[in-house]
Scaffold this active site. Structure first.
Site, PDB file in Angstrom:
ATOM      1  N   GLN A  63       0.821  -1.223   0.000  1.00 39.64           N
ATOM      2  CA  GLN A  63       0.000   0.000   0.000  1.00 39.64           C
ATOM      3  C   GLN A  63       0.851   1.268   0.000  1.00 39.64           C
ATOM      4  O   GLN A  63       0.353   2.344  -0.310  1.00 39.64           O
ATOM      5  CB  GLN A  63      -0.941   0.026   1.218  1.00 39.64           C
ATOM      6  CG  GLN A  63      -2.080  -0.966   1.130  1.00 39.64           C
ATOM      7  CD  GLN A  63      -2.995  -0.836   2.323  1.00 39.64           C
ATOM      8  OE1 GLN A  63      -2.710  -1.384   3.383  1.00 39.64           O
ATOM      9  NE2 GLN A  63      -4.090  -0.112   2.172  1.00 39.64           N
ATOM     10  N   HIS A  82      -7.367  -9.313   5.844  1.00 37.66           N
ATOM     11  CA  HIS A  82      -7.395  -8.192   4.896  1.00 37.66           C
ATOM     12  C   HIS A  82      -5.974  -7.817   4.455  1.00 37.66           C
ATOM     13  O   HIS A  82      -5.696  -7.634   3.265  1.00 37.66           O
ATOM     14  CB  HIS A  82      -8.098  -7.002   5.561  1.00 37.66           C
ATOM     15  CG  HIS A  82      -8.150  -5.765   4.731  1.00 37.66           C
ATOM     16  ND1 HIS A  82      -9.299  -5.313   4.127  1.00 37.66           N
ATOM     17  CD2 HIS A  82      -7.179  -4.881   4.393  1.00 37.66           C
ATOM     18  CE1 HIS A  82      -9.035  -4.205   3.455  1.00 37.66           C
ATOM     19  NE2 HIS A  82      -7.752  -3.918   3.599  1.00 37.66           N
ATOM     20  N   GLU A  83      -5.063  -7.732   5.428  1.00 37.66           N
ATOM     21  CA  GLU A  83      -3.678  -7.334   5.104  1.00 37.66           C
ATOM     22  C   GLU A  83      -2.957  -8.443   4.330  1.00 37.66           C
ATOM     23  O   GLU A  83      -2.182  -8.157   3.415  1.00 37.66           O
ATOM     24  CB  GLU A  83      -2.907  -6.966   6.377  1.00 37.66           C
ATOM     25  CG  GLU A  83      -3.522  -5.837   7.210  1.00 37.66           C
ATOM     26  CD  GLU A  83      -3.892  -4.603   6.403  1.00 37.66           C
ATOM     27  OE1 GLU A  83      -3.222  -4.300   5.400  1.00 37.66           O
ATOM     28  OE2 GLU A  83      -4.884  -3.938   6.761  1.00 37.66           O
ATOM     29  N   HIS A  99      -3.739  -8.168   0.791  1.00 38.66           N
ATOM     30  CA  HIS A  99      -2.936  -7.133   0.110  1.00 38.66           C
ATOM     31  C   HIS A  99      -1.627  -7.720  -0.426  1.00 38.66           C
ATOM     32  O   HIS A  99      -1.153  -7.335  -1.493  1.00 38.66           O
ATOM     33  CB  HIS A  99      -2.599  -5.986   1.070  1.00 38.66           C
ATOM     34  CG  HIS A  99      -3.647  -4.920   1.140  1.00 38.66           C
ATOM     35  ND1 HIS A  99      -4.050  -4.194   0.050  1.00 38.66           N
ATOM     36  CD2 HIS A  99      -4.364  -4.444   2.192  1.00 38.66           C
ATOM     37  CE1 HIS A  99      -4.983  -3.311   0.426  1.00 38.66           C
ATOM     38  NE2 HIS A  99      -5.195  -3.447   1.722  1.00 38.66           N
TER      39      HIS A  99
HETATM   40 CO    CO Z   1      -6.514  -2.406   2.941  1.00 38.75          CO
END
Ligand code: CO
Length: 167
Positions: free
Chosen positions: A51, A134-135, A138
């Site tokens: 991110q 969630h991470e 990613h």
């Molecule tokens: Co996110």
């Protein structure tokens, strides 16, 4: 420490699979420290290295389940155990103003390395388990909008904000 720019959906880096971290050096520590500051400023629950444009398998999560919020760092993480199921709202700093209903395990155990390369296991329930998953997504180039059952309406979003205020 410095804040880094959080990439938004549409940036090709968010779609890529991140590579294993092999060097547990000063550069990694600077990345993790910067991610912490970036997450603090953005008031998020978790942040993954891709991110901020670094395609390495690392993420941080703030665990709010204890008395004090606790920052956790995961390098080269793997899920080793899951239990149960939770269906609930999920958002992402890379997709501002969009919330979706995502199904996740209720409890997740992760094996990972710390910033010095030492292996450890950590467990999370509820929101923390959701953040772990969630991470991890990613790191595989997956954003939650691709796996959401549906998206929240303006009205639902409004009541979610209200309930957060009352927490
Ligand atoms: Co996110």
């Amino acid at each position: 420490m410095a804040t880094r720019t959080i990439l938004k959906k549409g940036d090709p880096s968010l779609k890529k699979v991140s590579r294993e971290v092999k060097d547990f050096n000063e550069r990694l520590h600077r990345l993790l420290d910067d991610m912490r500051e970036t997450l603090d400023k953005a008031s998020g629950v978790g942040l993954a290295a891709p991110q901020v444009g670094v395609l390495r398998r690392a993420f941080i999560v703030i665990d709010y389940s204890g008395e004090e919020p606790k920052l956790m760092e995961f390098i080269n993480p793997e899920i080793v155990e899951t239990e149960g199921e939770q269906i609930g709202p999920e958002g992402c700093l890379s997709l501002p103003n969009i919330w979706g209903i995502v199904t996740r395990p209720e409890r997740v155990k992760i094996k990972a390395q710390d910033r010095y390369g030492a292996y450890f296991e950590a467990e999370g329930c509820g929101l923390t388990a959701r953040a772990f998953c969630h991470e991890l997504d990613h790191l595989q180039g997956v954003l939650f909008d691709e796996i959401a059952d549906r998206f929240l309406t303006e009205e639902e979003l409004e009541s979610l904000r209200e309930s957060e205020k009352n927490d």
